[in-house]
Write an enzyme that holds these catalytic residues in place. Structure first.
Site, PDB file in Angstrom:
ATOM      1  N   LYS A  11      55.225  -0.522 -18.819  1.00 26.81           N
ATOM      2  CA  LYS A  11      54.721   0.112 -20.040  1.00 26.81           C
ATOM      3  C   LYS A  11      54.549   1.620 -19.810  1.00 26.81           C
ATOM      4  CE  LYS A  11      52.469  -4.135 -21.632  1.00 26.81           C
ATOM      5  NZ  LYS A  11      51.192  -4.780 -22.030  1.00 26.81           N
ATOM      6  N   TYR A  51      56.334  -7.621 -30.368  1.00 31.79           N
ATOM      7  CA  TYR A  51      54.989  -8.195 -30.415  1.00 31.79           C
ATOM      8  C   TYR A  51      54.713  -8.896 -31.741  1.00 31.79           C
ATOM      9  CZ  TYR A  51      53.496  -6.008 -25.998  1.00 31.79           C
ATOM     10  OH  TYR A  51      53.348  -5.655 -24.677  1.00 31.79           O
ATOM     11  N   ASN A 114      47.513  -1.900 -19.402  1.00 33.83           N
ATOM     12  CA  ASN A 114      47.691  -2.892 -18.332  1.00 33.83           C
ATOM     13  C   ASN A 114      49.074  -2.863 -17.680  1.00 33.83           C
ATOM     14  OD1 ASN A 114      49.001  -4.064 -20.441  1.00 33.83           O
ATOM     15  ND2 ASN A 114      47.967  -6.033 -20.334  1.00 33.83           N
ATOM     16  N   HIS A 117      54.603  -5.719 -18.723  1.00 28.96           N
ATOM     17  CA  HIS A 117      54.765  -6.894 -19.584  1.00 28.96           C
ATOM     18  C   HIS A 117      55.678  -7.887 -18.896  1.00 28.96           C
ATOM     19  CE1 HIS A 117      56.099  -9.434 -22.904  1.00 28.96           C
ATOM     20  NE2 HIS A 117      57.330  -9.200 -22.481  1.00 28.96           N
TER      21      HIS A 117
END
Ligand code: RTP
Length: 150
Positions: A11, A51, A114, A117
């Site tokens: 990301k 998403y 985070n 993915h």
């Protein structure tokens, strides 16, 4: 145990922090094989499609903004049980809940940053690979002893 493909993506925060090589290294160290890699700045439309299952979540607008902040590095990897094991290498969605030794456990703090993915099922992996690599992935096929496009 199936040999399958998965879509792994570094990301924008992972790219900005220079963690692309580290993330690749963890998958290579495990013994998995990299089939394709690209750096792109995704459009909002592409991210919304990626998403799509999360459209109704309250964090969806923030997620799209976060993912639009810079380029991402998307990869296709292949190997035994790689969807499940790949997500184990990434860690939990929330980095604070991730064990040390996982990517998010070693490098992250915030769920909204985070780092990476990983597809959550073999079907979703193939859906995501088609979405991010619309021209298909040219890959070495040992059974054909040649390159094939999938
Ligand atoms: P990913 O799809 O990115 O691999 O993450 P995941 O399966 O572990 O988690 P998922 O529930 O699909 O959520 C996708 C991404 O949305 C962000 N998120 N924010 N603020 C929040 O509570 C929240 N929850 C999820 C994370 O960036 C997560 O990876």
């Amino acid at each position: 145990m199936a040999t399958e493909r998965t879509y792994i993506m570094v990301k924008p925060d992972g790219v900005e922090r220079g963690l692309v090589g580290e993330i690749i290294k963890r998958f290579e160290n495990k013994g998995y094989q990299l089939l394709a890699l690209q750096m792109i700045k995704p459009t909002k439309e592409l991210l919304e499609e990626h998403y799509t299952d999360l459209k109704e979540k309250p964090f969806f607008p923030g997620l799209i903004k976060y993912m639009s902040a810079g380029p991402v590095v998307g990869m296709v990897w292949i190997g035994k049980d790689i969807v499940k094991v790949g997500r184990r290498l990434l860690g939990e969605t929330n980095p604070l809940a991730s064990n040390p030794g996982t990517i998010r456990g070693d490098f992250g703090i915030d769920v909204g940053r985070n780092l990476c993915h990983g597809s959550d099922s073999p079907d979703n992996a193939e859906r995501e690979i088609s979405l991010w690599f619309p021209n298909g992935v040219v890959q070495w096929d040992p059974t054909e002893n040649n390159m094939t496009q999938k």
